[in-house]
Scaffold this motif. Structure first.
Motif, PDB file in Angstrom:
ATOM      1  N   CYS A  74      16.481 -13.561  -2.555  1.00  0.00           N
ATOM      2  CA  CYS A  74      16.038 -12.053  -3.148  1.00  0.00           C
ATOM      3  C   CYS A  74      14.505 -12.097  -3.271  1.00  0.00           C
ATOM      4  N   PHE A  75      14.070 -13.262  -3.919  1.00  0.00           N
ATOM      5  CA  PHE A  75      12.595 -13.577  -4.025  1.00  0.00           C
ATOM      6  C   PHE A  75      11.568 -13.143  -2.803  1.00  0.00           C
ATOM      7  N   CYS A  76      12.160 -13.694  -1.632  1.00  0.00           N
ATOM      8  CA  CYS A  76      11.479 -13.490  -0.344  1.00  0.00           C
ATOM      9  C   CYS A  76      11.409 -11.803  -0.097  1.00  0.00           C
ATOM     10  N   VAL A  77      12.666 -11.198  -0.285  1.00  0.00           N
ATOM     11  CA  VAL A  77      12.769  -9.804  -0.092  1.00  0.00           C
ATOM     12  C   VAL A  77      11.847  -9.044  -0.935  1.00  0.00           C
ATOM     13  N   SER A  78      11.568  -9.218  -2.156  1.00  0.00           N
ATOM     14  CA  SER A  78      10.816  -8.696  -3.121  1.00  0.00           C
ATOM     15  C   SER A  78       9.371  -9.019  -2.719  1.00  0.00           C
ATOM     16  N   LYS A  79       9.105 -10.087  -2.102  1.00  0.00           N
ATOM     17  CA  LYS A  79       7.678 -10.191  -1.993  1.00  0.00           C
ATOM     18  C   LYS A  79       7.251  -9.539  -0.688  1.00  0.00           C
ATOM     19  N   LYS A  80       8.235  -9.547   0.228  1.00  0.00           N
ATOM     20  CA  LYS A  80       7.986  -8.753   1.567  1.00  0.00           C
ATOM     21  C   LYS A  80       7.868  -7.079   1.178  1.00  0.00           C
ATOM     22  N   ALA A  81       8.799  -6.668   0.427  1.00  0.00           N
ATOM     23  CA  ALA A  81       8.753  -5.569   0.195  1.00  0.00           C
ATOM     24  C   ALA A  81       7.666  -4.765  -0.660  1.00  0.00           C
ATOM     25  N   LEU A  82       7.303  -5.791  -1.636  1.00  0.00           N
ATOM     26  CA  LEU A  82       6.328  -5.230  -2.409  1.00  0.00           C
ATOM     27  C   LEU A  82       4.989  -5.661  -1.927  1.00  0.00           C
ATOM     28  N   ASN A  83       4.576  -6.191  -0.809  1.00  0.00           N
ATOM     29  CA  ASN A  83       3.612  -6.516   0.033  1.00  0.00           C
ATOM     30  C   ASN A  83       2.963  -5.155   0.866  1.00  0.00           C
ATOM     31  N   PHE A  84       3.107  -4.224   0.423  1.00  0.00           N
ATOM     32  CA  PHE A  84       2.624  -3.022   0.909  1.00  0.00           C
ATOM     33  C   PHE A  84       1.423  -2.529   0.435  1.00  0.00           C
ATOM     34  N   LYS A  85       0.882  -3.191  -0.637  1.00  0.00           N
ATOM     35  CA  LYS A  85      -0.148  -2.557  -1.276  1.00  0.00           C
ATOM     36  C   LYS A  85      -1.451  -2.083  -0.348  1.00  0.00           C
ATOM     37  N   SER A  86      -1.485  -0.768  -0.531  1.00  0.00           N
ATOM     38  CA  SER A  86      -2.801  -0.447   0.126  1.00  0.00           C
ATOM     39  C   SER A  86      -4.202  -0.058  -0.501  1.00  0.00           C
TER      40      SER A  86
END
Length: 86
Positions: A74-86
């Motif tokens: 879950c931690f890895c999914v959250s980091k991947k999903a929240l890593n879209f910062k533009s």
């Protein structure tokens, strides 16, 4: 959900509809995955305190391992999903 979506829309007003949907989906999944990561991570010590009689049995080791794997996933999914910062 609707209130959070509208608040997020105010933060990124320049995104088109499709871009906004993808960005909000990533944001929402990331936040929920982060929450679940915390829940499963805190379940490990509570399981150890409440249910484990030392020495640990194979069942206890298996349950703790599953909780840790779910938490890290879950931690890895959250980091991947929240890593879209533009």
């Amino acid at each position: 959900y609707v209130i959070a979506r509208n608040m997020y829309r105010e933060q990124v007003p320049l995104l088109e509809y499709e871009q906004f949907n993808k960005a909000y989906r990533d944001y929402y999944i990331g936040k929920q995955a982060k929450l679940l990561s915390i829940v499963f991570a805190t379940a490990v010590p509570w399981y150890m305190i409440g249910y484990v009689d030392f020495p640990m049995t194979t069942k206890d080791i298996l349950i703790v391992t599953i909780l840790v794997v779910i938490s890290v996933s879950c931690f890895c999914v959250s980091k991947k999903a929240l890593n879209f910062k533009s």
